[in-house]
Motif scaffolding. Structure first.
Motif, PDB file in Angstrom:
ATOM      1  N   THR A 103      13.882  -6.773  10.612  1.00 21.78           N
ATOM      2  CA  THR A 103      13.204  -8.056  10.836  1.00 21.78           C
ATOM      3  C   THR A 103      11.724  -7.861  11.149  1.00 21.78           C
ATOM      4  OG1 THR A 103      13.682  -8.017  13.201  1.00 21.78           O
ATOM      5  CG2 THR A 103      15.304  -9.091  11.791  1.00 21.78           C
ATOM      6  N   GLN A 104      11.049  -8.956  11.424  1.00 20.13           N
ATOM      7  CA  GLN A 104       9.666  -9.014  11.896  1.00 20.13           C
ATOM      8  C   GLN A 104       8.713  -8.220  11.004  1.00 20.13           C
ATOM      9  OE1 GLN A 104       9.890  -7.709  15.960  1.00 20.13           O
ATOM     10  NE2 GLN A 104      10.923  -9.573  16.637  1.00 20.13           N
ATOM     11  N   PHE A 105       8.694  -8.587   9.739  1.00 17.56           N
ATOM     12  CA  PHE A 105       7.822  -7.926   8.780  1.00 17.56           C
ATOM     13  C   PHE A 105       6.386  -8.379   8.973  1.00 17.56           C
ATOM     14  CE2 PHE A 105      11.931  -7.369   6.900  1.00 17.56           C
ATOM     15  CZ  PHE A 105      11.843  -6.195   6.175  1.00 17.56           C
ATOM     16  N   GLU A 106       5.455  -7.426   8.920  1.00 17.16           N
ATOM     17  CA  GLU A 106       4.021  -7.705   8.965  1.00 17.16           C
ATOM     18  C   GLU A 106       3.362  -6.909   7.852  1.00 17.16           C
ATOM     19  OE1 GLU A 106       2.579  -6.797  12.874  1.00 17.16           O
ATOM     20  OE2 GLU A 106       3.939  -8.217  13.831  1.00 17.16           O
ATOM     21  N   TYR A 107       2.390  -7.526   7.166  1.00 20.45           N
ATOM     22  CA  TYR A 107       1.781  -6.926   5.984  1.00 20.45           C
ATOM     23  C   TYR A 107       0.276  -6.782   6.160  1.00 20.45           C
ATOM     24  CZ  TYR A 107       6.245  -8.418   4.145  1.00 20.45           C
ATOM     25  OH  TYR A 107       7.593  -8.612   3.961  1.00 20.45           O
ATOM     26  N   ALA A 108      -0.254  -5.683   5.620  1.00 18.11           N
ATOM     27  CA  ALA A 108      -1.700  -5.468   5.540  1.00 18.11           C
ATOM     28  C   ALA A 108      -1.996  -5.113   4.088  1.00 18.11           C
ATOM     29  CB  ALA A 108      -2.138  -4.354   6.478  1.00 18.11           C
ATOM     30  N   HIS A 109      -2.613  -6.046   3.367  1.00 17.46           N
ATOM     31  CA  HIS A 109      -2.909  -5.841   1.946  1.00 17.46           C
ATOM     32  C   HIS A 109      -4.188  -5.034   1.806  1.00 17.46           C
ATOM     33  CE1 HIS A 109       0.156  -8.573   0.286  1.00 17.46           C
ATOM     34  NE2 HIS A 109       0.056  -9.126   1.492  1.00 17.46           N
ATOM     35  N   GLU A 110      -4.140  -4.022   0.945  1.00 17.84           N
ATOM     36  CA  GLU A 110      -5.285  -3.166   0.659  1.00 17.84           C
ATOM     37  C   GLU A 110      -5.522  -3.184  -0.844  1.00 17.84           C
ATOM     38  OE1 GLU A 110      -4.111   0.547   2.391  1.00 17.84           O
ATOM     39  OE2 GLU A 110      -4.441  -0.181   4.422  1.00 17.84           O
ATOM     40  N   PRO A 111      -6.662  -2.692  -1.307  1.00 20.88           N
ATOM     41  CA  PRO A 111      -6.936  -2.753  -2.755  1.00 20.88           C
ATOM     42  C   PRO A 111      -5.889  -2.052  -3.624  1.00 20.88           C
ATOM     43  CG  PRO A 111      -8.920  -2.190  -1.545  1.00 20.88           C
ATOM     44  CD  PRO A 111      -7.804  -2.189  -0.553  1.00 20.88           C
ATOM     45  N   ASP A 112      -5.320  -0.947  -3.168  1.00 22.97           N
ATOM     46  CA  ASP A 112      -4.386  -0.200  -4.010  1.00 22.97           C
ATOM     47  C   ASP A 112      -2.931  -0.295  -3.564  1.00 22.97           C
ATOM     48  OD1 ASP A 112      -4.831   1.201  -1.692  1.00 22.97           O
ATOM     49  OD2 ASP A 112      -4.812   3.166  -2.650  1.00 22.97           O
ATOM     50  N   GLY A 113      -2.650  -1.068  -2.518  1.00 26.19           N
ATOM     51  CA  GLY A 113      -1.267  -1.164  -2.069  1.00 26.19           C
ATOM     52  C   GLY A 113      -1.102  -2.069  -0.866  1.00 26.19           C
ATOM     53  N   VAL A 114       0.030  -1.910  -0.212  1.00 28.67           N
ATOM     54  CA  VAL A 114       0.363  -2.747   0.942  1.00 28.67           C
ATOM     55  C   VAL A 114       0.956  -1.856   2.033  1.00 28.67           C
ATOM     56  CG1 VAL A 114       1.746  -4.687   1.762  1.00 28.67           C
ATOM     57  CG2 VAL A 114       0.888  -4.687  -0.568  1.00 28.67           C
ATOM     58  N   LYS A 115       0.469  -2.052   3.256  1.00 30.75           N
ATOM     59  CA  LYS A 115       1.103  -1.433   4.416  1.00 30.75           C
ATOM     60  C   LYS A 115       2.025  -2.476   5.017  1.00 30.75           C
ATOM     61  CE  LYS A 115      -2.297   1.842   6.079  1.00 30.75           C
ATOM     62  NZ  LYS A 115      -3.187   2.212   7.184  1.00 30.75           N
ATOM     63  N   VAL A 116       3.239  -2.092   5.267  1.00 33.70           N
ATOM     64  CA  VAL A 116       4.193  -3.037   5.850  1.00 33.70           C
ATOM     65  C   VAL A 116       4.818  -2.388   7.075  1.00 33.70           C
ATOM     66  CG1 VAL A 116       6.013  -2.287   4.250  1.00 33.70           C
ATOM     67  CG2 VAL A 116       6.221  -4.468   5.392  1.00 33.70           C
ATOM     68  N   SER A 117       4.898  -3.162   8.150  1.00 30.36           N
ATOM     69  CA  SER A 117       5.588  -2.698   9.355  1.00 30.36           C
ATOM     70  C   SER A 117       6.699  -3.696   9.664  1.00 30.36           C
ATOM     71  CB  SER A 117       4.621  -2.560  10.531  1.00 30.36           C
ATOM     72  OG  SER A 117       4.052  -3.787  10.860  1.00 30.36           O
ATOM     73  N   PHE A 118       7.757  -3.196  10.281  1.00 29.85           N
ATOM     74  CA  PHE A 118       8.933  -4.018  10.523  1.00 29.85           C
ATOM     75  C   PHE A 118       9.731  -3.422  11.671  1.00 29.85           C
ATOM     76  CE2 PHE A 118       9.369  -1.097   7.023  1.00 29.85           C
ATOM     77  CZ  PHE A 118      10.471  -0.335   7.376  1.00 29.85           C
TER      78      PHE A 118
END
Length: 137
Positions: A103-118
């Motif tokens: 649960t509790q997904f958080e996203y950080a969009h970057e030019p070449d990808g995505v960082k996701v924490s959960f």
């Protein structure tokens, strides 16, 4: 003829035993497996790391339901990327019976990808996990 048998009493029922959650330490930086063993939450953390680092269907040693399956074909827009990432991560982790919820997904969009924490909710306690997914692959 319908079978007429006796009922199973409490004395004939087998006890369900819980297997330990032991695994060897994987040292990702040195690509070695250590002699020490992890158990409990630390073993689950390592299992999460390993499942998210392995692409599904690429290695014959793993069953078809192990690893993370992802493909960026036909996916555009932040909301669609986030929705698919959440689904892929849950599909990779929930087959592990020690994990009850992601649960509790958080996203950080970057030019070449995505960082996701959960947050991973396990039988041994909860923990936060982070992973990066490269969208150029």
């Amino acid at each position: 003829m319908i079978p007429q048998g006796s009922q199973i009493g409490e004395e004939n029922q087998e006890e369900v035993s819980v297997l330990p959650s032991l695994t060897y330490v994987l040292q990702a930086s040195g690509q070695r497996i250590g002699r020490l063993q992890l158990e409990g939450k630390e073993a689950v953390k390592q299992a999460v790391y390993k499942a998210l680092s392995t692409r599904r269907y690429e290695h014959l040693i793993y069953s078809p339901d192990y690893g993370m399956e992802w493909s960026w074909e036909g996916i555009s827009g932040r909301s669609m990327v986030e929705s698919e990432l959440e689904r892929w991560i849950q599909e990779a982790l929930l087959p592990d019976d020690r994990i009850s919820e992601v649960t509790q997904f958080e996203y950080a969009h970057e030019p070449d990808g995505v960082k996701v924490s959960f947050t991973v909710i396990t039988d041994f306690g909860n923990f936060r996990q982070e992973t990066e997914v490269n969208m150029n692959v």
